[in-house]
Design a protein around this motif. Structure first.
Motif, mmCIF file in Angstrom:
data_model
loop_
_atom_site.group_PDB
_atom_site.id
_atom_site.type_symbol
_atom_site.label_atom_id
_atom_site.label_comp_id
_atom_site.label_asym_id
_atom_site.label_seq_id
_atom_site.Cartn_x
_atom_site.Cartn_y
_atom_site.Cartn_z
ATOM 1 N N ASP A 129 0.811 -1.215 0.000
ATOM 2 C CA ASP A 129 0.000 0.000 0.000
ATOM 3 C C ASP A 129 0.847 1.268 0.000
ATOM 4 O OD1 ASP A 129 0.998 -0.032 2.563
ATOM 5 O OD2 ASP A 129 -0.955 0.019 3.572
ATOM 6 N N GLY A 130 2.097 1.166 -0.463
ATOM 7 C CA GLY A 130 2.955 2.337 -0.565
ATOM 8 C C GLY A 130 2.596 3.193 -1.767
ATOM 9 N N PRO A 131 3.458 4.130 -2.152
ATOM 10 C CA PRO A 131 3.177 5.030 -3.283
ATOM 11 C C PRO A 131 2.834 4.254 -4.554
ATOM 12 C CG PRO A 131 5.107 5.781 -2.084
ATOM 13 C CD PRO A 131 4.758 4.439 -1.514
ATOM 14 N N GLY A 132 1.696 4.608 -5.147
ATOM 15 C CA GLY A 132 1.257 3.953 -6.370
ATOM 16 C C GLY A 132 0.787 2.531 -6.179
ATOM 17 N N GLY A 133 0.600 2.105 -4.935
ATOM 18 C CA GLY A 133 0.306 0.708 -4.671
ATOM 19 C C GLY A 133 -1.149 0.411 -4.424
ATOM 20 N N LEU A 134 -1.409 -0.425 -3.446
ATOM 21 C CA LEU A 134 -2.717 -1.003 -3.212
ATOM 22 C C LEU A 134 -3.615 -0.028 -2.453
ATOM 23 C CD1 LEU A 134 -4.119 -3.750 -3.749
ATOM 24 C CD2 LEU A 134 -3.436 -4.432 -1.446
ATOM 25 N N THR A 135 -4.453 0.691 -3.182
ATOM 26 C CA THR A 135 -5.420 1.597 -2.578
ATOM 27 C C THR A 135 -6.594 0.795 -2.016
ATOM 28 O OG1 THR A 135 -6.666 1.839 -4.629
ATOM 29 C CG2 THR A 135 -4.812 3.365 -4.276
ATOM 30 N N PRO A 136 -7.404 1.400 -1.156
ATOM 31 C CA PRO A 136 -8.588 0.679 -0.678
ATOM 32 C C PRO A 136 -9.495 0.223 -1.820
ATOM 33 C CG PRO A 136 -8.169 2.579 0.721
ATOM 34 C CD PRO A 136 -7.207 2.682 -0.431
ATOM 35 N N THR A 137 -9.577 1.019 -2.881
ATOM 36 C CA THR A 137 -10.405 0.630 -4.025
ATOM 37 C C THR A 137 -9.866 -0.616 -4.701
ATOM 38 O OG1 THR A 137 -11.047 2.926 -4.419
ATOM 39 C CG2 THR A 137 -11.310 1.392 -6.251
ATOM 40 N N LEU A 138 -8.545 -0.668 -4.890
ATOM 41 C CA LEU A 138 -7.949 -1.861 -5.490
ATOM 42 C C LEU A 138 -8.069 -3.060 -4.561
ATOM 43 C CD1 LEU A 138 -4.644 -0.590 -7.177
ATOM 44 C CD2 LEU A 138 -6.803 -1.187 -8.268
ATOM 45 N N ASP A 139 -7.835 -2.847 -3.278
ATOM 46 C CA ASP A 139 -7.886 -3.960 -2.335
ATOM 47 C C ASP A 139 -9.280 -4.568 -2.279
ATOM 48 O OD1 ASP A 139 -6.311 -5.506 -0.473
ATOM 49 O OD2 ASP A 139 -7.586 -4.673 1.103
ATOM 50 N N ALA A 140 -10.299 -3.745 -2.488
ATOM 51 C CA ALA A 140 -11.674 -4.253 -2.481
ATOM 52 C C ALA A 140 -11.948 -5.180 -3.663
ATOM 53 C CB ALA A 140 -12.660 -3.085 -2.495
ATOM 54 N N ARG A 141 -11.108 -5.124 -4.679
ATOM 55 C CA ARG A 141 -11.282 -5.983 -5.856
ATOM 56 C C ARG A 141 -10.647 -7.354 -5.689
ATOM 57 N NH1 ARG A 141 -8.796 -2.363 -10.479
ATOM 58 N NH2 ARG A 141 -8.826 -4.401 -11.526
ATOM 59 N N VAL A 142 -9.898 -7.569 -4.620
ATOM 60 C CA VAL A 142 -9.226 -8.849 -4.421
ATOM 61 C C VAL A 142 -10.260 -9.928 -4.083
ATOM 62 C CG1 VAL A 142 -7.535 -10.119 -3.050
ATOM 63 C CG2 VAL A 142 -7.104 -7.731 -3.670
ATOM 64 N N VAL A 143 -10.196 -11.041 -4.785
ATOM 65 C CA VAL A 143 -11.143 -12.132 -4.550
ATOM 66 C C VAL A 143 -10.864 -12.783 -3.199
ATOM 67 C CG1 VAL A 143 -11.308 -12.610 -7.030
ATOM 68 C CG2 VAL A 143 -9.696 -13.912 -5.632
ATOM 69 N N THR A 144 -11.844 -13.494 -2.691
ATOM 70 C CA THR A 144 -11.625 -14.336 -1.522
ATOM 71 C C THR A 144 -10.910 -15.605 -1.983
ATOM 72 O OG1 THR A 144 -13.580 -13.506 -0.390
ATOM 73 C CG2 THR A 144 -12.715 -15.637 0.326
ATOM 74 N N HIS A 145 -9.771 -15.882 -1.390
ATOM 75 C CA HIS A 145 -9.007 -17.062 -1.764
ATOM 76 C C HIS A 145 -9.421 -18.243 -0.890
ATOM 77 C CE1 HIS A 145 -6.726 -13.750 -3.487
ATOM 78 N NE2 HIS A 145 -6.159 -14.618 -4.291
ATOM 79 N N ILE A 146 -9.440 -19.416 -1.490
ATOM 80 C CA ILE A 146 -10.034 -20.593 -0.860
ATOM 81 C C ILE A 146 -8.953 -21.624 -0.558
ATOM 82 C CG2 ILE A 146 -11.760 -22.403 -1.147
ATOM 83 C CD1 ILE A 146 -12.951 -20.582 -3.389
ATOM 84 N N PRO A 147 -8.876 -22.104 0.680
ATOM 85 C CA PRO A 147 -7.911 -23.171 0.992
ATOM 86 C C PRO A 147 -8.443 -24.509 0.508
ATOM 87 C CG PRO A 147 -9.214 -22.673 2.922
ATOM 88 C CD PRO A 147 -9.658 -21.688 1.863
ATOM 89 N N PRO A 148 -7.576 -25.498 0.368
ATOM 90 C CA PRO A 148 -8.073 -26.836 0.028
ATOM 91 C C PRO A 148 -8.935 -27.379 1.151
ATOM 92 C CG PRO A 148 -5.760 -26.915 0.641
ATOM 93 C CD PRO A 148 -6.124 -25.462 0.522
#
Length: 461
Positions: free
Chosen positions: A236-255
């Protein structure tokens, strides 16, 4: 259910298919001929079957050929689409784990190409206080996982790694600079799953004329020139993961626990021949995979286990890849070896640069230098339990040859992500999954790539 995409110049929707509860959208390049369209259909069918049958909520596969996007497959399970009201969304982002290492390597290659770094020069040339190796450790040693520091003398904590202020970064760098390697630089190869990025980030800050972090450098020197701002972020540093981008991350599923207990764990104790007789081609572990898994599961204090151990700021260990990927704190920390957030189309576009000669990011000479391997390569990687040839910049030159895919260079990530390219046919491939399986052998990604290549071969026959 079949989802057609809106036009995405210079590509357009040409093939789509669905079934089995999965929703699939396929984009084919505008200049693609019948063979590429057939290949896109083959990839879509393979992805659709997997998403419908294996519990994966979302996945993306992309192929670039001759510098152009030719296949972009996006899929979600019926349940996921119903929950979000979205059909195969174009804006899903995935944590790609060690696929991020290619971005890290490319940043180093760009700086070397511009004369700010030298693979064969001692790290102390840019980091005078760097003690490991007593001045003999080179940048190539680090990038090829030969530094001797796959794990540190302390548990990696996200709180410790946050280092947002100048004083915190200085303290982190000072701690890294006095680590004692387990072997002399170049003596052994042992995969630096997380630590390589910690060292590289400090080296990039010192070598870059603008003093940028590695994550910031990737944004400005890789993502921006390729039009990938907003599609790629590390931390989340300069030019990185904004809250808007982070909200687009899918839920990852364990086996599923039954998959772990009934499929993978028993194989740690079975002779390989018996395992091959009992398990399917999709689930049987290769010998090196079983050795790798045993070195972690059965020896939690081993170097291999410590090399992939991360704790949150409260000291709680993140126990699985899904725990890491689903942790906002993990995504925010900007671990350049392990925590990139993006999708397959962005990775494949970057791979197309490396498949096609390096422009606009590297000169031909810069790419050749980045691809250089040791005279005695491949060498046995003690962290992977197999022989691998690493380039000077640090990506694998032959990792996928074991899977019947020679000439494909690049890397892969925990859980299944794949990011590879082939200079001989000027093609790049990437796969980003939401279902994270504990395999070194990337069965799903290689299946999709083979579907694409086999369809091209069939069309040409």
């Amino acid at each position: 259910h079949c989802v057609a995409l809106a036009p995405l110049a210079p590509v357009h929707a040409a093939v789509c298919g669905g079934g089995g509860g999965a929703q699939v959208a396929v984009t084919v390049g505008a200049a693609a001929g019948a063979a590429q369209r057939a290949a896109a259909g083959a990839v879509a069918a393979a992805v659709r079957a997997a998403v419908a049958g294996n519990g994966e909520a979302a996945a993306r596969v992309a192929v670039y050929a001759d510098g152009e996007l030719v296949v972009d497959v996006r899929a979600v399970s019926g349940g996921a689409a119903a929950a979000t009201g979205d059909d195969a969304p174009d804006d899903d982002l995935f944590v790609v784990f060690s696929c991020t290492k290619v971005l890290e390597s490319l940043a180093v290659a760009i700086l070397a190409d511009r004369g700010f770094l030298d693979y064969d020069a001692p790290i102390t040339d840019v980091w005078p206080g760097f003690a490991p190796g007593n001045g003999s450790a080179t940048l190539a040693h680090l990038m090829r996982h030969e530094l001797g520091l796959p794990a540190l003398d302390r548990t990696l904590s996200l709180g410790w790694l946050s280092a947002s202020s100048d004083s915190e970064r200085t303290a982190l760098a000072e701690t890294l600079a006095v680590q004692m390697p387990m072997s002399a630089p170049g003596e052994r190869t042992f995969y630096h799953a997380i630590t390589r990025g910690l060292f590289v980030d400090e080296i990039v800050r010192r070598a870059d004329p603008h003093g940028r972090s590695l994550a910031h450098f990737v944004q400005e020197e890789i993502a921006a020139p390729l039009g990938l701002v907003g599609e790629l972020a590390i931390g989340d540093g300069p030019g990185g993961l904004t809250p808007t981008l982070d909200a687009r991350v899918v839920t990852h599923i364990p086996p599923h626990i039954l998959t772990l207990a009934g499929t993978y764990l028993p194989q740690l104790f079975l002779p390989r021949g018996l395992a091959r007789a009992l398990y399917s081609d999709d689930t049987v572990l290769d010998g090196f995979e079983a050795d790798f898994m045993a070195s972690i599961v059965l020896s939690p204090s081993s170097t291999a286990a410590r090399s992939i151990t991360i704790a949150d700021s409260a000291g709680e260990r993140l126990k699985s890849a899904a725990d890491m990927a689903n942790s906002p704190e993990f995504r925010a920390r900007g671990l350049t070896s392990a925590a990139g957030v993006t999708h397959a189309r962005a990775l494949a576009k970057i791979g197309s640069v490396l498949a096609g000669g390096g422009a606009p990011l590297l000169s031909p000479a810069g790419l050749a230098a980045a691809n250089a391997v040791r005279d005695d390569a491949p060498r046995f990687d003690e962290g992977f339990w197999r022989n691998i040839s690493y380039s000077a910049a640090g990506w694998g030159m032959d990792r996928f040859a074991l899977y019947g895919l020679p000439d494909w260079e690049g890397w892969a990530g925990a859980g299944g992500a794949v990011f590879i390219w082939n200079r001989k046919i000027n093609t790049a491939f990437a796969y980003t999954p939401s279902l994270l399986l504990p395999r070194l052998k990337k069965v799903r990604g290689t299946r999709y790539l083979r579907a694409y290549l086999d369809a091209l071969d069939a069309a040409a026959a």
